[in-house]
Structures are given as C-alpha cells and as structure tokens.
Design an enzyme around this catalytic site. Structure first.
Site, PDB file in Angstrom:
ATOM      1  N   THR A 129       0.873  -1.183   0.000  1.00  0.00           N
ATOM      2  CA  THR A 129       0.000   0.000   0.000  1.00  0.00           C
ATOM      3  C   THR A 129       0.909   1.231   0.000  1.00  0.00           C
ATOM      4  OG1 THR A 129      -0.050   0.314   2.392  1.00  0.00           O
ATOM      5  CG2 THR A 129      -1.633  -1.257   1.479  1.00  0.00           C
ATOM      6  N   ASP A 130       0.319   2.395  -0.103  1.00  0.00           N
ATOM      7  CA  ASP A 130       1.145   3.619  -0.103  1.00  0.00           C
ATOM      8  C   ASP A 130       1.900   3.748   1.213  1.00  0.00           C
ATOM      9  OD1 ASP A 130       0.365   4.165  -2.608  1.00  0.00           O
ATOM     10  OD2 ASP A 130      -1.158   5.669  -2.070  1.00  0.00           O
ATOM     11  N   CYS A 131       1.239   3.395   2.312  1.00  0.00           N
ATOM     12  CA  CYS A 131       1.912   3.528   3.608  1.00  0.00           C
ATOM     13  C   CYS A 131       2.692   2.280   4.014  1.00  0.00           C
ATOM     14  CB  CYS A 131       0.903   3.925   4.685  1.00  0.00           C
ATOM     15  SG  CYS A 131      -0.689   3.115   4.541  1.00  0.00           S
ATOM     16  N   TYR A 132       2.351   1.125   3.444  1.00  0.00           N
ATOM     17  CA  TYR A 132       3.092  -0.128   3.709  1.00  0.00           C
ATOM     18  C   TYR A 132       3.503  -0.719   2.360  1.00  0.00           C
ATOM     19  CZ  TYR A 132       1.089   0.048   8.429  1.00  0.00           C
ATOM     20  OH  TYR A 132       0.721   0.410   9.691  1.00  0.00           O
ATOM     21  N   PRO A 133       4.582  -0.200   1.753  1.00  0.00           N
ATOM     22  CA  PRO A 133       4.905  -0.575   0.375  1.00  0.00           C
ATOM     23  C   PRO A 133       5.395  -2.017   0.185  1.00  0.00           C
ATOM     24  CG  PRO A 133       6.577   0.915   1.274  1.00  0.00           C
ATOM     25  CD  PRO A 133       5.472   0.849   2.273  1.00  0.00           C
TER      26      PRO A 133
END
Ligand code: SF4
Ligand code: SF4
Lengths: 386, 138
Positions: A129-133
C-alpha cells in the site's frame, strides 16, 4: 454466628504470613473430620489446579515493523498459518492451526518454541500500500525480538468433562486419546477434586479479573470461556455431571515456562496445547468451605461412546472410581486412563500455595461476576434460497 | 544353574498346532514359557511372541528342536524406549497399554514403565501426544 471473611482480610493475612492455605486435595481430606463451619474458620485460601490439553488456546504476537514496512495479509510462523486480519503486524496464532508441511507441528508447537526462546521463521505477504509498500518478508523472530507476546485462551479449564469410550470394533483416535475397540479402555481428563471450577461450582469467587496461575506465571481470567453453560444437569451437591462452565484466560507468554505449557499432537486429530492453570479460592464463608471440601467420590461425570454417532451416554461414574484404575460399564470392568496430568496439577496447586503463603500472590475480588442461567446454541444449517 | 530370559517371535506353519511343542520345551529342556502375544488363524500360519527362560544351553537346544519342527524362531529385535525426562505424566499411553507395561503410579500420578512386560505392540507410539516413544531395533 458463622464466619465471613472479606478479600481484604484474607490478603492482609497473606501479607502478614498468617493465612492458612491448603490445596483442594488437602482440604477434602480435612473435611473428613471438620465441618464446613470449622473449615471456614480455620482455612483462608484453597488452591485448585489443572493441567490438560485445551484446544481453544492461542497467542497474540506483535512482530514490530520492518523497514520498509509491510501490512501482513498472509502470515506463516514455521509454516503454520497465523491470523492476518489484525492490523499490519499483530497476529493471533491458534494452538490447533497446523503446518502446511508437517501435520504434527502446529500453533501449539510455535507457542512452546517461543516460550523456550527458539527461533521461529516468519514469512508474510502483503499487497503493498502507499503507507506499507513492502510485499514480502521472510525473517527470524523469537521471544526477545517481538514486542508483546501473550497467551489468550478463549476456552480453558472445563468444569468437569465426560469420560470417553468406544464400543465399536475399530480403534478410534480422538482428542480424548486413543480409544481401543469394544470398551477396552475409558479415558477421563479432569483433575477431580483438585479441578478449579469444580471447587467453586457457582463461581462465587471466580469472575472477570481473577488473578490465577497460568503456564508458570501470573495470569488473569478475562471473561467467561466460550461454550459457557451453567444450566447443565447437576448432582445433589450442585456439581454439573458433564462439561459445563469454562474460563477465558490471559497471561504474559514471555514469562511462561514449557514445564507448564506443552504442545501436543493427537494421532488423526491434530495439535493442541497442554495448559497449566491454578486458581486460588478464598474461603469467604461456610458455603464456600463446603464447596471446596468436595471429594472425588462426590464428583460424578458421564460416560460417552465416542465411537457412535451422537456420542450416546453409557451411564455415570465418579472420580474416585476413575482414579482407582477401572470402572464398570454395563457390568463390564473397563480399565481407565487419565489424559490430563494430575502430577502437574498437584505441582501447580502446591506452587500456588507456597506463593500465597509467602505473600507473593493475592486473591482478587472479581471486577464482574459471570452471567448465570446460560445455555448453548447449536449451529443451524439454513437452506439456501433459490 | 544360571538361567536367562530371551524373547522370540515364532512363526508356525499351517497344521502344526497338533504337535505338543510347548509341552516338550518345558519337559525336555526345562524351559519356562511366557506367552506375550499370540496371533493364530485357524488353518493358517500362526505367530507367537514368547519369552523363554532356561539355561543358555537348554534354550539353544529348545530352539533347534522347534526349528526341526518347521517353526521359525527369530529373536525379538525390537524394543520400545521413551524419553522419560520430557514426560508430562498425562497418562494417554497407559490407556492403550493392555499388558500393564505402562501404568500410572497412583500415589504420585507419575508414569511407570516396566519394559519386561512390554510386548512391543507399538500402540503407545501414536498414543503419546508428545511423541516420546520410539521403536529401537537392535
Ligand atoms: S509397545 Fe507400548 S503399549 Fe505395547 S506393550 Fe509395550 S509399552 Fe505397552
Ligand atoms: S502419553 Fe507420553 S507424555 Fe503422556 S504419560 Fe505417556 S509417555 Fe508421558
């Protein structure tokens, strides 16, 4: 006037080292000569314990964040699936989850390995994800690398349990052990007069917040256990004659010892976890004195045929008979075997007794009592609409 | 005379049941017999697990006599061992041990293992939830 004591009074005596603490077996012996009123006067706390396989057990673990971080959406601990629906790096590993490669290694073994300080392989995947790449991680964890790690068991310490036998021609492999054909053995699991919830059948002193011994350290009762059933048939002493109430418990896994938590594998069934639990019961009054005085011959349980559909009942027996080595079923003598360790249960009851006497352990007044009048729903199958 | 105990697996050919083999073992060779396990199917081969006790010399003679009568005698090579130090004394194994080799000591509820009673039926191997039993071949 009969004696009544408060939790505060008992704790004060424990601190001063003047309290009288006995194990449930010792108080049952004492009850042969003393009345409940005398016991209430003389005894302050009674320790109870059990050490048996409790399938509804597991551990909450927080792994800490890696750099770059990952939102774990599929988690394996030594190839055992752990729950992936708890934020990014929290998980719950259940005792009965099993390795994808070795059916004899499960969540219970992961828990024991963690307690023993062994390294565990953690592999996890996320979509990124954007916060957990990050999308994948494979690393090693152990009890020192993780943040929190605590045992949280939804259903433990059954108040009584049935005896398992098998009337068929074939051997049956069950969570109650190996059952030989044609009533060649009878397996039972409860610690009888030492068992926690049998010494306080109405749960007047055990409730939410009760401080207990759990796996070698201090733990707490967090809730009534799942399948909490308080309206099962009771005998004339108010003791249920089959599995009834349970407790949910919590405790710091990092402080536990594999002497009191042990992984198990049952042939053709799967994995489970032996859990050691000890519960101190404050003798607040004569009624409680009477309850903790219960003896094995007064605790009855039901014999069920695990070989036949619906596990039909084959009658009743009691723990004095079960512990004697054989029981009678339909006139036939059947050898009995325990599947839970009374030796360990006794050890726990004694450790707890010593801790109480040394002022290192208190009795806790529950923050809230358990519900009463509960029964169970069974799972209904709903027909699909066309 | 010093006697020894030895375990043998005996395989009988079909129709050997009518010869009084065991009688002669006892009578002629002064061997005492303890039948640990028997599997005999009528008209077919039979298997016996025996413990024989006698002098070394007599045991030798007795076995030779059995073999002359088409009974195969194999010394029992298997034995059960268990990791006692890891035992939690749960009792699961005692439920399947019909010979009484595994029993709970009812004074302290610890497991007691008497190897001399074991017939190596192997039922305890899958019955132990901690997988503490192994079969040793010597
Ligand atoms: S193999 Fe195990 S169950 Fe069988 S007789 Fe020996 S000890 Fe008992
Ligand atoms: S089943 Fe295994 S752990 Fe349990 S008493 Fe027997 S040997 Fe010990």
């Amino acid at each position: 006037m009969s004696v009544t004591k408060t939790y505060e009074e008992i704790n004060r005596k424990l601190k001063e080292g003047t309290a009288v603490v006995l194990t449930a077996e010792e108080v049952s012996e004492m009850a042969k000569e003393c009345s409940p009123a005398e016991i209430a006067e003389k005894v302050d706390v009674v320790t109870t314990a059990t050490f048996g396989a409790m399938c509804s057990s597991g551990a909450v673990i927080n792994f800490g964040h890696a750099n770059p971080p990952i939102r774990m959406e599929k988690i394996r601990l030594n190839k055992v699936p752990a729950y992936e629906g708890l934020a990014a790096v929290d998980t719950y590993v259940g005792a009965t989850a099993v390795s994808e490669e070795n059916p004899k290694y499960g969540g219970a073994h992961v828990i024991q390995d963690l307690i023993e300080g062994k390294d565990i392989e953690l592999e996890a995947w996320g979509k990124g994800t954007d916060c957990y790449p990050r999308k994948h991680i494979k690393t090693i964890i152990n009890k020192d690398t993780v943040n929190e790690m605590y045992l949280f068991n939804p259903r433990n310490a059954y108040q009584n349990y049935n005896v398992a036998v098998n009337t068929t021609d074939e051997i049956k492999y069950t969570y109650m052990g190996t059952l030989l054909p044609k009533l060649k053995n009878a397996n039972y699991s409860t610690a009888g007069e030492l068992s926690p919830l049998l010494n306080d059948p109405e749960m007047r002193t055990i409730g939410i917040g009760t401080r207990i011994f759990l796996g070698g350290t201090e733990g707490f009762v967090t809730w009534q256990g799942t399948q909490f059933h308080t309206t099962k048939e009771k005998n004339e002493l108010g003791v249920p004659v089959t599995n009834a109430a349970t407790i949910a418990v919590i405790g710091n896994l990092k402080a536990m010892s594999s002497e009191f938590i042990s992984a198990a594998y049952y042939e053709k069934y799967g994995t489970s976890l032996f859990v050691g639990i000890g519960v101190p019961i404050p003798v607040l009054d004569e009624d409680i004195a009477k309850r903790v005085s219960i003896r094995n011959e007064q605790i009855e349980t039901t014999i069920l045929d695990y070989g036949s559909a619906g596990t039909p009942s084959l009658g009743r027996t009691n723990y004095a008979e079960l512990q004697s080595g054989s029981i009678k079923i339909n006139g036939q003598k059947v050898r009995t075997a325990p599947v839970a360790s009374l030796q360990k249960a006794r050890k726990i009851a004694n450790i707890l007794k010593e801790k109480l006497q040394a002022g290192e352990f208190e009795v806790t007044k529950p923050v809230q009592m358990f519900p009463t009048g509960t029964s169970l729903n069974s799972l209904k199958e709903v027909e699909e609409e066309n | 005379m010093k006697t020894v105990k030895k375990r043998f697996v005996l395989n009988f050919p079909p129709q050997s049941g009518d010869k009084p083999l065991s009688y002669r073992l006892v009578k002629e060779f002064d061997i005492s017999i303890n039948i640990l396990k028997a599997e005999v199917k009528p008209g077919k081969t039979g298997t016996l697990l025996l413990e024989l006790e006698g002098t070394k010399e007599n045991l030798k003679k007795g076995i030779a006599y059995l073999e002359e009568n088409q009974v195969q005698c194999q010394p029992l090579k298997k034995k059960i061992t268990f990791k006692q130090e890891q035992c939690i004394n749960c009792g699961n194994c005692t439920g399947v041990c019909f010979t009484g080799a595994l029993k709970m000591d009812r004074s302290n509820w610890e497991l007691k293992f008497k190897p001399e009673k074991c017939v190596v039926c192997e039922l305890c191997v899958p019955a132990c939830p901690l997988n503490l039993f192994t079969i040793d071949f010597n």
